[in-house]
Design a protein around this motif. Structure first.
Motif, PDB file in Angstrom:
ATOM      1  N   LEU A  50      75.252  57.507 -26.660  1.00  0.00           N
ATOM      2  CA  LEU A  50      76.446  56.605 -26.546  1.00  0.00           C
ATOM      3  C   LEU A  50      76.527  55.204 -27.747  1.00  0.00           C
ATOM      4  CD1 LEU A  50      76.590  55.976 -22.829  1.00  0.00           C
ATOM      5  CD2 LEU A  50      78.165  57.309 -24.182  1.00  0.00           C
ATOM      6  N   GLU A  51      75.282  54.974 -28.098  1.00  0.00           N
ATOM      7  CA  GLU A  51      75.294  53.833 -29.271  1.00  0.00           C
ATOM      8  C   GLU A  51      75.752  54.512 -30.513  1.00  0.00           C
ATOM      9  OE1 GLU A  51      74.652  50.410 -30.860  1.00  0.00           O
ATOM     10  OE2 GLU A  51      74.918  50.835 -28.669  1.00  0.00           O
ATOM     11  N   GLN A  52      75.378  55.974 -30.544  1.00  0.00           N
ATOM     12  CA  GLN A  52      75.646  56.295 -32.024  1.00  0.00           C
ATOM     13  C   GLN A  52      77.272  56.604 -32.055  1.00  0.00           C
ATOM     14  OE1 GLN A  52      73.647  60.195 -32.414  1.00  0.00           O
ATOM     15  NE2 GLN A  52      74.571  60.635 -34.404  1.00  0.00           N
ATOM     16  N   GLU A  58      83.336  52.624 -34.935  1.00  0.00           N
ATOM     17  CA  GLU A  58      83.480  51.322 -35.579  1.00  0.00           C
ATOM     18  C   GLU A  58      83.545  51.752 -37.047  1.00  0.00           C
ATOM     19  OE1 GLU A  58      80.245  48.993 -35.166  1.00  0.00           O
ATOM     20  OE2 GLU A  58      80.715  48.266 -33.097  1.00  0.00           O
ATOM     21  N   LEU A  59      83.116  52.816 -37.726  1.00  0.00           N
ATOM     22  CA  LEU A  59      83.113  53.344 -39.005  1.00  0.00           C
ATOM     23  C   LEU A  59      84.519  53.992 -39.221  1.00  0.00           C
ATOM     24  CD1 LEU A  59      81.841  54.009 -41.752  1.00  0.00           C
ATOM     25  CD2 LEU A  59      81.191  56.142 -40.684  1.00  0.00           C
ATOM     26  N   ARG A  60      84.982  54.815 -38.223  1.00  0.00           N
ATOM     27  CA  ARG A  60      86.556  55.219 -38.338  1.00  0.00           C
ATOM     28  C   ARG A  60      87.474  54.213 -38.376  1.00  0.00           C
ATOM     29  NH1 ARG A  60      90.635  56.260 -35.138  1.00  0.00           N
ATOM     30  NH2 ARG A  60      89.567  55.396 -33.526  1.00  0.00           N
ATOM     31  N   LEU A  61      87.392  53.084 -37.739  1.00  0.00           N
ATOM     32  CA  LEU A  61      88.312  51.972 -37.699  1.00  0.00           C
ATOM     33  C   LEU A  61      88.292  51.369 -39.169  1.00  0.00           C
ATOM     34  CD1 LEU A  61      87.728  50.322 -34.126  1.00  0.00           C
ATOM     35  CD2 LEU A  61      89.659  51.940 -35.023  1.00  0.00           C
ATOM     36  N   ALA A  62      87.002  51.197 -39.589  1.00  0.00           N
ATOM     37  CA  ALA A  62      86.931  50.630 -40.876  1.00  0.00           C
ATOM     38  C   ALA A  62      87.488  51.353 -41.899  1.00  0.00           C
ATOM     39  CB  ALA A  62      85.464  50.282 -41.136  1.00  0.00           C
ATOM     40  N   VAL A  63      87.654  52.727 -41.807  1.00  0.00           N
ATOM     41  CA  VAL A  63      88.119  53.688 -43.007  1.00  0.00           C
ATOM     42  C   VAL A  63      89.816  53.489 -42.773  1.00  0.00           C
ATOM     43  CG1 VAL A  63      88.652  55.949 -43.368  1.00  0.00           C
ATOM     44  CG2 VAL A  63      86.332  55.207 -42.705  1.00  0.00           C
ATOM     45  N   GLU A  64      90.243  53.020 -41.615  1.00  0.00           N
ATOM     46  CA  GLU A  64      91.861  53.082 -41.383  1.00  0.00           C
ATOM     47  C   GLU A  64      92.159  51.618 -42.055  1.00  0.00           C
ATOM     48  OE1 GLU A  64      92.544  53.805 -37.566  1.00  0.00           O
ATOM     49  OE2 GLU A  64      92.016  55.922 -37.710  1.00  0.00           O
ATOM     50  N   THR A  65      91.596  50.605 -41.862  1.00  0.00           N
ATOM     51  CA  THR A  65      92.152  49.426 -42.403  1.00  0.00           C
ATOM     52  C   THR A  65      91.562  48.684 -43.520  1.00  0.00           C
ATOM     53  OG1 THR A  65      90.218  48.287 -41.311  1.00  0.00           O
ATOM     54  CG2 THR A  65      92.091  48.750 -39.920  1.00  0.00           C
ATOM     55  N   GLU A  66      90.396  49.301 -44.291  1.00  0.00           N
ATOM     56  CA  GLU A  66      90.077  48.677 -45.682  1.00  0.00           C
ATOM     57  C   GLU A  66      90.393  49.655 -46.675  1.00  0.00           C
ATOM     58  OE1 GLU A  66      85.907  47.819 -45.077  1.00  0.00           O
ATOM     59  OE2 GLU A  66      86.176  46.445 -43.275  1.00  0.00           O
ATOM     60  N   ALA A  67      90.234  49.145 -48.023  1.00  0.00           N
ATOM     61  CA  ALA A  67      90.618  49.683 -49.115  1.00  0.00           C
ATOM     62  C   ALA A  67      89.584  50.973 -49.193  1.00  0.00           C
ATOM     63  CB  ALA A  67      90.545  48.663 -50.555  1.00  0.00           C
ATOM     64  N   PRO A  68      90.243  51.942 -50.158  1.00  0.00           N
ATOM     65  CA  PRO A  68      89.326  53.062 -50.209  1.00  0.00           C
ATOM     66  C   PRO A  68      87.952  52.589 -50.693  1.00  0.00           C
ATOM     67  CG  PRO A  68      91.479  53.444 -50.764  1.00  0.00           C
ATOM     68  CD  PRO A  68      91.563  52.113 -50.523  1.00  0.00           C
ATOM     69  N   GLU A  69      87.927  51.780 -51.966  1.00  0.00           N
ATOM     70  CA  GLU A  69      86.657  51.409 -52.430  1.00  0.00           C
ATOM     71  C   GLU A  69      85.838  50.831 -51.707  1.00  0.00           C
ATOM     72  OE1 GLU A  69      89.453  50.784 -53.403  1.00  0.00           O
ATOM     73  OE2 GLU A  69      89.808  51.832 -55.416  1.00  0.00           O
ATOM     74  N   GLN A  70      86.213  49.721 -51.011  1.00  0.00           N
ATOM     75  CA  GLN A  70      85.485  48.896 -49.983  1.00  0.00           C
ATOM     76  C   GLN A  70      85.040  50.093 -48.685  1.00  0.00           C
ATOM     77  OE1 GLN A  70      87.233  45.608 -48.286  1.00  0.00           O
ATOM     78  NE2 GLN A  70      85.471  44.815 -47.280  1.00  0.00           N
ATOM     79  N   GLN A  77      76.886  52.810 -46.906  1.00  0.00           N
ATOM     80  CA  GLN A  77      75.728  51.759 -46.029  1.00  0.00           C
ATOM     81  C   GLN A  77      75.702  52.424 -44.626  1.00  0.00           C
ATOM     82  OE1 GLN A  77      77.381  47.879 -46.316  1.00  0.00           O
ATOM     83  NE2 GLN A  77      76.889  47.726 -48.672  1.00  0.00           N
ATOM     84  N   GLN A  78      76.884  52.768 -44.160  1.00  0.00           N
ATOM     85  CA  GLN A  78      76.898  53.274 -42.872  1.00  0.00           C
ATOM     86  C   GLN A  78      75.931  54.558 -42.629  1.00  0.00           C
ATOM     87  OE1 GLN A  78      78.191  50.980 -41.024  1.00  0.00           O
ATOM     88  NE2 GLN A  78      78.225  51.879 -38.854  1.00  0.00           N
ATOM     89  N   MET A  79      76.248  55.433 -43.539  1.00  0.00           N
ATOM     90  CA  MET A  79      75.166  56.708 -43.722  1.00  0.00           C
ATOM     91  C   MET A  79      73.829  56.036 -43.681  1.00  0.00           C
ATOM     92  SD  MET A  79      77.136  59.224 -43.201  1.00  0.00           S
ATOM     93  CE  MET A  79      76.113  60.507 -43.834  1.00  0.00           C
ATOM     94  N   GLU A  80      73.508  55.215 -44.377  1.00  0.00           N
ATOM     95  CA  GLU A  80      72.164  54.758 -44.656  1.00  0.00           C
ATOM     96  C   GLU A  80      71.701  54.048 -43.239  1.00  0.00           C
ATOM     97  OE1 GLU A  80      71.927  51.831 -47.538  1.00  0.00           O
ATOM     98  OE2 GLU A  80      72.172  53.321 -49.543  1.00  0.00           O
ATOM     99  N   SER A  81      72.726  53.607 -42.620  1.00  0.00           N
ATOM    100  CA  SER A  81      72.511  52.845 -41.223  1.00  0.00           C
ATOM    101  C   SER A  81      72.198  53.908 -40.456  1.00  0.00           C
ATOM    102  CB  SER A  81      73.639  51.959 -40.788  1.00  0.00           C
ATOM    103  OG  SER A  81      73.448  51.497 -39.414  1.00  0.00           O
ATOM    104  N   HIS A  82      73.126  55.156 -40.520  1.00  0.00           N
ATOM    105  CA  HIS A  82      72.802  56.454 -39.457  1.00  0.00           C
ATOM    106  C   HIS A  82      71.232  56.868 -39.639  1.00  0.00           C
ATOM    107  CE1 HIS A  82      76.716  56.131 -37.537  1.00  0.00           C
ATOM    108  NE2 HIS A  82      77.349  56.676 -38.506  1.00  0.00           N
ATOM    109  N   THR A  83      70.964  56.986 -40.889  1.00  0.00           N
ATOM    110  CA  THR A  83      69.795  57.690 -41.542  1.00  0.00           C
ATOM    111  C   THR A  83      68.470  56.694 -40.721  1.00  0.00           C
ATOM    112  OG1 THR A  83      70.702  58.291 -43.354  1.00  0.00           O
ATOM    113  CG2 THR A  83      68.034  58.362 -43.302  1.00  0.00           C
ATOM    114  N   ALA A  84      68.642  55.263 -40.935  1.00  0.00           N
ATOM    115  CA  ALA A  84      67.694  54.301 -40.460  1.00  0.00           C
ATOM    116  C   ALA A  84      67.769  54.505 -38.756  1.00  0.00           C
ATOM    117  CB  ALA A  84      68.168  53.059 -40.772  1.00  0.00           C
ATOM    118  N   TRP A  85      68.952  54.901 -38.266  1.00  0.00           N
ATOM    119  CA  TRP A  85      69.139  54.808 -36.793  1.00  0.00           C
ATOM    120  C   TRP A  85      68.214  56.066 -36.252  1.00  0.00           C
ATOM    121  CZ3 TRP A  85      70.035  52.233 -32.681  1.00  0.00           C
ATOM    122  CH2 TRP A  85      70.450  52.817 -31.522  1.00  0.00           C
TER     123      TRP A  85
END
Length: 551
Positions: A50-52, A58-70, A77-85
């Protein structure tokens, strides 16, 4: 990233704090079975999933609202967070497993829950070792020893002399009936155990005699030790097998055993038909069916038949009867006098291990240990001759009138009386002797003076209690590097892993509980028992003979 790590750490800390063994609370309990543990692990896995999913949302919402580069940068960073998770989730699972394994191992030790679920089942665990034992003073112990033990065993020398003379005649008759070309060759007997180590206390006095035997030519025995190989299961260490081999079929002595001959080529020594193990009277008589290894049951039958024939040959010379004491023990015999008295002794068929003083025996007449041989081709490895030699060698270095055998006799006396009160347990006289041998090796000669009887007896009982609580009592010879080289033990025995004589207690909870309860009951009764027997020696009715099977 930092938030994810913080959440993982929070989960781990929460799990550790809530673990009932590390931080117990009033209403917290240790899981009673594996199903509850599995359910909790599954619930924890669902929480992680559930946490994953929440992080992915949260990652999907960030993709829709922020610029492509950001978004791309934060996505990395989120992928690195997933790896760390994933890494921290794995470490978390491993941590839970380690804690659970440690908890189970702790329960297998001294935890009352694993032993019976109630602290009352182990009457001595709540106190310090032997806190409740108060042995009588030296004067009372000396009086008790002289009155109850020395007096009861005063005729041991005459008993040995009588039994040895009769057994000599019986074995000589057995040899006269044997065919040297087909039958086993019986050698002279060897006296072992308490009667020959001078610490026998039970009545009636019982002689234990090994009777070595060898096969006729061209056969020979090839023993296989099971005390040094790690591939051997724990329940089979201390045993071995004995292969019956032919000298003229030994592959080590002929090239045909090392080379594959063609169809048109024959070995001049063996011939074509002899390449297959032949069927012979010796192998059919003593080996297991379809196996070249000696079978203990077959040897038992052969030995009983041989003894019966030998007795019938010499029975006219004696004014007493000879009978088997126990049918499941091959050489348990009783001499029955016309007066109604009887004299038991044990003849134990044995096979010498190479040129050493090790012997393989089909059985040992000891108290129940909780373990039995896995197969009828498993033979018990006996160190009885080495034990006798060690005690004799050690006695020569001790002060005159040393108390080591007195300690063993008093402890054996207490154990024998307790067994008659509450029945036999997993603790036997052999365990007492093993404990004494360990103490003899660890203490100096001056510690065994006659005046040290009370201290050494207390130390012996402390050693036994500690061994019982730890469920660990190592065999004195197997894997013991402290044994002097002058004993001449085989190298395989020195290199072996130590053998735990209390291993049955690890596997059988009921046997362990009964043994511990009986041991503490013995300690509780010891002062009163010693005082009572010091004043009055009651008649021993436990030695009345049972109805024997007449030969």
């Amino acid at each position: 990233m930092a938030l994810g790590l913080f959440r993982v750490c929070l989960v781990v800390v929460t799990a550790i704090i809530n673990h009932p063994l590390l931080f117990p609370r009033e209403n917290a309990t240790v899981p009673e079975n594996e199903e509850e543990i599995i359910l909790k692990m599954q619930e924890h896995e669902q929480k992680l999933l559930l946490e994953q999913l929440r992080l992915e949302e949260e990652l999907r919402l960030a993709v829709e609202t922020e610029a492509p580069e950001q978004v791309a940068e934060e996505g990395q960073q989120q992928m690195e967070s997933h790896t760390a998770w994933d890494l921290w989730s794995t470490l978390c699972m491993i941590l839970f497993l380690v804690i659970e394994l440690w908890r189970q191992d702790h329960q297998d030790g001294l935890s009352p829950e694993c032993l019976g679920g109630d602290e009352d089942e182990l009457p001595g665990l709540e106190g310090a070792p032997l806190r409740g034992l108060t042995l009588p003073n030296k004067a009372t112990l000396d009086h008790f020893y002289e009155r109850c033990i020395r007096g009861a065993t005063a005729d041991s020398a005459r008993t040995r002399e009588f039994v040895e003379g009769f057994v000599d005649d019986l074995l000589e008759a057995l040899r006269s009936l044997c065919n040297r070309d087909r039958d086993m060759e019986v050698e002279d007997f060897i006296g072992v155990d308490s009667m020959y180590e001078n610490w026998q206390v039970d009545k009636p006095l019982l002689c234990q005699l090994f009777v070595p035997f060898t096969p006729p030519e061209p056969y020979h025995f090839r023993p296989e030790l099971w005390c040094s190989s790690r591939s051997v299961p724990l329940n089979r260490r201390g045993y071995g097998q004995i292969k019956v081999a032919r000298a003229d079929m030994d592959a080590l002595g002929c090239i045909c055993g090392k080379t594959k001959l063609g169809e048109d080529m024959l070995c001049l020594l063996h011939g074509k038909n002899n390449l297959v193990r032949p069927s012979s009277e010796v192998e059919d008589l003593l080996c297991a069916r379809g196996s070249p290894y000696l079978d203990t049951m077959q040897v038992m039958k052969w030995f009983q038949v041989a003894l019966t024939r030998a007795w019938h040959r010499i029975a006219h010379k004696y004014e007493f009867d000879l009978a088997f004491g126990q049918l499941d023990t091959p050489g348990s015999l009783k001499i029955k006098f016309r007066s109604g008295k009887f004299m038991p002794f044990n003849l134990i068929p044995a096979i010498q291990c190479d040129d050493s003083d090790l012997y393989f025996v089909s059985h040992l007449p000891r108290e129940p240990s909780g373990e039995t041989p896995a197969s009828s081709t498993d033979w018990i490895l006996s160190f009885a001759v080495y034990e006798r030699h060690f005690l004799r060698m050690t006695t020569k270095t001790l002060p005159e009138g040393a108390c080591h055998l007195s300690c063993l006799q008093i402890a054996s006396f207490l154990l024998s009386k307790q067994s008659r009160l509450t029945g036999p347990s997993g603790l036997g006289a052999y365990h007492l002797k093993t404990a004494l041998l360990h103490l003899l090796l660890s203490r100096g000669a001056t510690d065994w003076k006659a005046g040290q009887l009370e201290a050494r007896l207390h130390e012996l009982l402390c050693f036994l209690e500690k061994s019982l609580l730890e469920k660990k009592l190592h065999h004195f010879f197997i894997g013991n590097r402290k044994v002097p080289e002058t004993m001449g033990l085989p190298e395989a025995v020195h290199r072996a892993e130590p053998l735990n004589l209390f291993r049955p207690f690890v596997l059988q909870r009921s046997l362990y509980l009964k043994t511990v309860d009986s041991f503490y009951e013995m300690l509780k009764n010891a002062p009163a028992l010693i005082s009572e027997y010091s004043l009055h020696v009651p008649l021993d009715h436990a030695s009345l003979p049972q109805k024997p099977v007449v030969l």
